[in-house]
Design a protein around this motif. Structure first.
Motif, PDB file in Angstrom:
ATOM      1  N   ILE A  45       0.837  -1.201   0.000  1.00  0.00           N
ATOM      2  CA  ILE A  45       0.000   0.000   0.000  1.00  0.00           C
ATOM      3  C   ILE A  45       0.871   1.249   0.000  1.00  0.00           C
ATOM      4  N   ILE A  46       1.898   1.267   0.840  1.00  0.00           N
ATOM      5  CA  ILE A  46       2.791   2.427   0.927  1.00  0.00           C
ATOM      6  C   ILE A  46       3.532   2.643  -0.390  1.00  0.00           C
ATOM      7  N   LEU A  47       4.057   1.558  -0.977  1.00  0.00           N
ATOM      8  CA  LEU A  47       4.785   1.669  -2.236  1.00  0.00           C
ATOM      9  C   LEU A  47       3.876   2.131  -3.363  1.00  0.00           C
ATOM     10  N   ALA A  48       2.646   1.617  -3.396  1.00  0.00           N
ATOM     11  CA  ALA A  48       1.698   2.016  -4.438  1.00  0.00           C
ATOM     12  C   ALA A  48       1.376   3.504  -4.335  1.00  0.00           C
ATOM     13  N   ILE A  49       1.188   3.993  -3.130  1.00  0.00           N
ATOM     14  CA  ILE A  49       0.859   5.406  -2.926  1.00  0.00           C
ATOM     15  C   ILE A  49       2.046   6.298  -3.279  1.00  0.00           C
ATOM     16  N   CYS A  50       3.232   5.884  -2.862  1.00  0.00           N
ATOM     17  CA  CYS A  50       4.430   6.699  -3.121  1.00  0.00           C
ATOM     18  C   CYS A  50       4.789   6.735  -4.612  1.00  0.00           C
ATOM     19  N   SER A  51       4.531   5.631  -5.325  1.00  0.00           N
ATOM     20  CA  SER A  51       4.981   5.529  -6.712  1.00  0.00           C
ATOM     21  C   SER A  51       3.964   6.040  -7.727  1.00  0.00           C
ATOM     22  N   ASP A  52       2.729   6.243  -7.305  1.00  0.00           N
ATOM     23  CA  ASP A  52       1.677   6.646  -8.239  1.00  0.00           C
ATOM     24  C   ASP A  52       1.254   8.094  -7.985  1.00  0.00           C
ATOM     25  N   PRO A  53       1.506   9.000  -8.935  1.00  0.00           N
ATOM     26  CA  PRO A  53       1.138  10.419  -8.748  1.00  0.00           C
ATOM     27  C   PRO A  53      -0.364  10.627  -8.545  1.00  0.00           C
ATOM     28  N   HIS A  54      -1.200   9.713  -9.079  1.00  0.00           N
ATOM     29  CA  HIS A  54      -2.647   9.849  -8.911  1.00  0.00           C
ATOM     30  C   HIS A  54      -3.075   9.727  -7.454  1.00  0.00           C
ATOM     31  N   LEU A  55      -2.219   9.110  -6.639  1.00  0.00           N
ATOM     32  CA  LEU A  55      -2.560   8.899  -5.230  1.00  0.00           C
ATOM     33  C   LEU A  55      -1.870   9.897  -4.310  1.00  0.00           C
ATOM     34  N   HIS A  56      -1.262  10.922  -4.879  1.00  0.00           N
ATOM     35  CA  HIS A  56      -0.614  11.952  -4.059  1.00  0.00           C
ATOM     36  C   HIS A  56      -1.651  12.984  -3.619  1.00  0.00           C
ATOM     37  N   THR A  57      -2.601  12.509  -2.818  1.00  0.00           N
ATOM     38  CA  THR A  57      -3.681  13.344  -2.303  1.00  0.00           C
ATOM     39  C   THR A  57      -3.725  13.177  -0.786  1.00  0.00           C
ATOM     40  N   PRO A  58      -4.402  14.080  -0.076  1.00  0.00           N
ATOM     41  CA  PRO A  58      -4.461  13.969   1.393  1.00  0.00           C
ATOM     42  C   PRO A  58      -4.979  12.625   1.876  1.00  0.00           C
ATOM     43  N   ASP A 121     -11.149  14.251   6.635  1.00  0.00           N
ATOM     44  CA  ASP A 121     -10.776  14.416   5.230  1.00  0.00           C
ATOM     45  C   ASP A 121     -11.941  14.052   4.312  1.00  0.00           C
ATOM     46  N   ARG A 122     -12.633  12.946   4.603  1.00  0.00           N
ATOM     47  CA  ARG A 122     -13.793  12.543   3.797  1.00  0.00           C
ATOM     48  C   ARG A 122     -14.944  13.542   3.947  1.00  0.00           C
ATOM     49  N   PHE A 123     -15.093  14.111   5.146  1.00  0.00           N
ATOM     50  CA  PHE A 123     -16.129  15.118   5.376  1.00  0.00           C
ATOM     51  C   PHE A 123     -15.896  16.347   4.504  1.00  0.00           C
ATOM     52  N   VAL A 124     -14.651  16.818   4.467  1.00  0.00           N
ATOM     53  CA  VAL A 124     -14.335  17.988   3.646  1.00  0.00           C
ATOM     54  C   VAL A 124     -14.505  17.666   2.169  1.00  0.00           C
ATOM     55  N   ALA A 125     -14.054  16.477   1.752  1.00  0.00           N
ATOM     56  CA  ALA A 125     -14.113  16.104   0.338  1.00  0.00           C
ATOM     57  C   ALA A 125     -15.541  16.008  -0.174  1.00  0.00           C
ATOM     58  N   ILE A 126     -16.464  15.529   0.644  1.00  0.00           N
ATOM     59  CA  ILE A 126     -17.838  15.309   0.183  1.00  0.00           C
ATOM     60  C   ILE A 126     -18.745  16.506   0.481  1.00  0.00           C
ATOM     61  N   TYR A 218     -19.510  11.495   9.630  1.00  0.00           N
ATOM     62  CA  TYR A 218     -20.295  10.657   8.731  1.00  0.00           C
ATOM     63  C   TYR A 218     -21.780  11.006   8.768  1.00  0.00           C
ATOM     64  N   SER A 219     -22.249  11.601   9.847  1.00  0.00           N
ATOM     65  CA  SER A 219     -23.641  12.079   9.845  1.00  0.00           C
ATOM     66  C   SER A 219     -23.802  13.231   8.861  1.00  0.00           C
ATOM     67  N   ARG A 220     -22.783  14.105   8.818  1.00  0.00           N
ATOM     68  CA  ARG A 220     -22.821  15.198   7.857  1.00  0.00           C
ATOM     69  C   ARG A 220     -22.634  14.687   6.430  1.00  0.00           C
ATOM     70  N   ILE A 221     -21.775  13.678   6.287  1.00  0.00           N
ATOM     71  CA  ILE A 221     -21.552  13.081   4.965  1.00  0.00           C
ATOM     72  C   ILE A 221     -22.834  12.440   4.454  1.00  0.00           C
ATOM     73  N   ALA A 222     -23.511  11.681   5.322  1.00  0.00           N
ATOM     74  CA  ALA A 222     -24.763  11.031   4.927  1.00  0.00           C
ATOM     75  C   ALA A 222     -25.808  12.061   4.527  1.00  0.00           C
ATOM     76  N   SER A 223     -25.855  13.173   5.260  1.00  0.00           N
ATOM     77  CA  SER A 223     -26.806  14.236   4.927  1.00  0.00           C
ATOM     78  C   SER A 223     -26.501  14.833   3.562  1.00  0.00           C
ATOM     79  N   SER A 224     -25.207  15.047   3.264  1.00  0.00           N
ATOM     80  CA  SER A 224     -24.814  15.603   1.961  1.00  0.00           C
ATOM     81  C   SER A 224     -25.107  14.633   0.828  1.00  0.00           C
ATOM     82  N   ILE A 225     -24.875  13.328   1.072  1.00  0.00           N
ATOM     83  CA  ILE A 225     -25.122  12.325   0.030  1.00  0.00           C
ATOM     84  C   ILE A 225     -26.606  12.250  -0.314  1.00  0.00           C
ATOM     85  N   ALA A 237     -19.407   8.749  -3.828  1.00  0.00           N
ATOM     86  CA  ALA A 237     -19.205   9.179  -2.440  1.00  0.00           C
ATOM     87  C   ALA A 237     -19.195   7.989  -1.499  1.00  0.00           C
ATOM     88  N   PHE A 238     -20.121   7.045  -1.714  1.00  0.00           N
ATOM     89  CA  PHE A 238     -20.162   5.855  -0.870  1.00  0.00           C
ATOM     90  C   PHE A 238     -18.887   5.018  -1.035  1.00  0.00           C
TER      91      PHE A 238
END
Length: 312
Positions: A45-58, A121-126, A218-225, A237-238
């Motif tokens: 998991i660590i190597l995949a995240i470090c080596s793939d620019p698509h996963l360079h997110t928070p 992080d998921r709360f802010v993203a959604i 997750y209560s706020r996330i569920a409300s937004s979804i 989102a799910f």
């Protein structure tokens, strides 16, 4: 045996799971297999995240930290147990036991706080997608991880500081497979009121409050979804929250299971078996949860394996 500051002559005996010598190869093989799967899975998991620019997110920055913590947590407990089985020596020195107590508290605290940060992080993203990259900027992400490590270090040091003032006497046998704080306190001759008060207080602060934060997010996330008009948007989102929710459920479920097992049974063996769930099984399963339920991680792992295969 009695000891205050006589740490050089003080040893504890870790009784482990069973005294039966015929079971030792099976226990050793089982835990070695789980440990290797844990290290390999989280390392991938660590190597995949470090080596793939698509996963360079928070989100994946926090996930890589969680994987590092899972590797470290298992490495604190399992290798020492395997050596004990192999050498048939169950003794562990006072300082080694103190070190194991420190890290066996430190890494679960990091797990709890990182899972809380990931929920935020998921709360802010959604809930605030247009401001996500502005809010979850690299300095803030680094600060959040630093704060989790700082709280873990200081809390664990406080426990160790109080433990170092205890005196031990009599039969220093620990009915567990690692130096677990509450089991060690039962062996102390001196008053452990402060130690137990700190355990209860920190369990509330670092166990209950983060869980409340996760549930609120997750209560706020569920409300937004529910307000999303697009079925594709709701499904996406799910999917981004499913892996995290599974890991949170597994982590808190095993923790609560160990707590209730220790509360309702007086059998140390049952408590030890229950403890395996959060010390060994949970860190082993986390990479599978994220790799099987997350398309981005599966894609990154596929690209990582392709690059490795092309180099052979």
């Amino acid at each position: 045996m009695e000891a205050g500051n006589q740490t050089g002559i003080l040893e504890f005996i870790l009784l482990g799971f069973s005294e039966d010598p015929e079971l030792q190869p099976f226990i050793s093989g089982l835990f070695l297999s789980m440990f290797l799967i844990t290290v390999l899975g989280n390392l991938l998991i660590i190597l995949a995240i470090c080596s793939d620019p698509h996963l360079h997110t928070p989100m994946y920055f926090f996930l890589s930290n969680l994987s590092l913590v899972d590797i470290s947590f298992s490495s604190t407990i399992v290798p020492r147990m395997l050596v004990s089985i192999h050498t048939e020596n169950k003794a562990i020195s006072y300082m080694d036991c103190l070190t194991q107590v420190y890290f066996s508290m430190f890494f679960p605290i990091l797990d709890t706080l990182l899972l809380t940060v990931m929920a935020y992080d998921r709360f802010v993203a959604i809930c605030h997608p247009l401001h996500y990259m502005v809010i979850m900027n690299p300095p803030l992400c680094g600060l959040l991880v630093f704060v989790t490590w700082f709280i873990g270090v200081m809390t664990s040091l406080l426990h160790i500081f109080l433990m170092m003032h205890l005196r031990f006497c009599g039969d220093l046998k620990i009915p567990h497979f690692f130096c677990e704080l509450t089991q060690i306190l039962k062996l102390a001759c001196s008053d452990t009121f402060l130690n137990r008060t700190l355990i209860y207080f920190m369990t509330g602060v670092l166990g209950v409050f983060p869980l409340v934060g996760i549930l609120f997010s997750y209560s706020r996330i569920a409300s937004s979804i529910r307000k999303m008009s697009s079925a594709g948007g709701r499904q996406k989102a799910f999917s981004t929250c499913g892996s995290h929710l599974s890991v949170v459920s597994l982590f808190y479920g095993t923790g609560v299971g160990v707590y209730f097992t220790s509360a309702v049974t007086r059998s140390p063996k049952k408590v030890s078996v229950a403890s395996v769930m959060y010390t060994v099984v949970t860190p082993m399963l986390n990479p599978f949860i994220y790799s099987l339920r997350n398309k981005d991680v599966k894609g990154a792992l596929g690209r990582l394996f392709s690059r490795v295969a092309s180099c052979l």
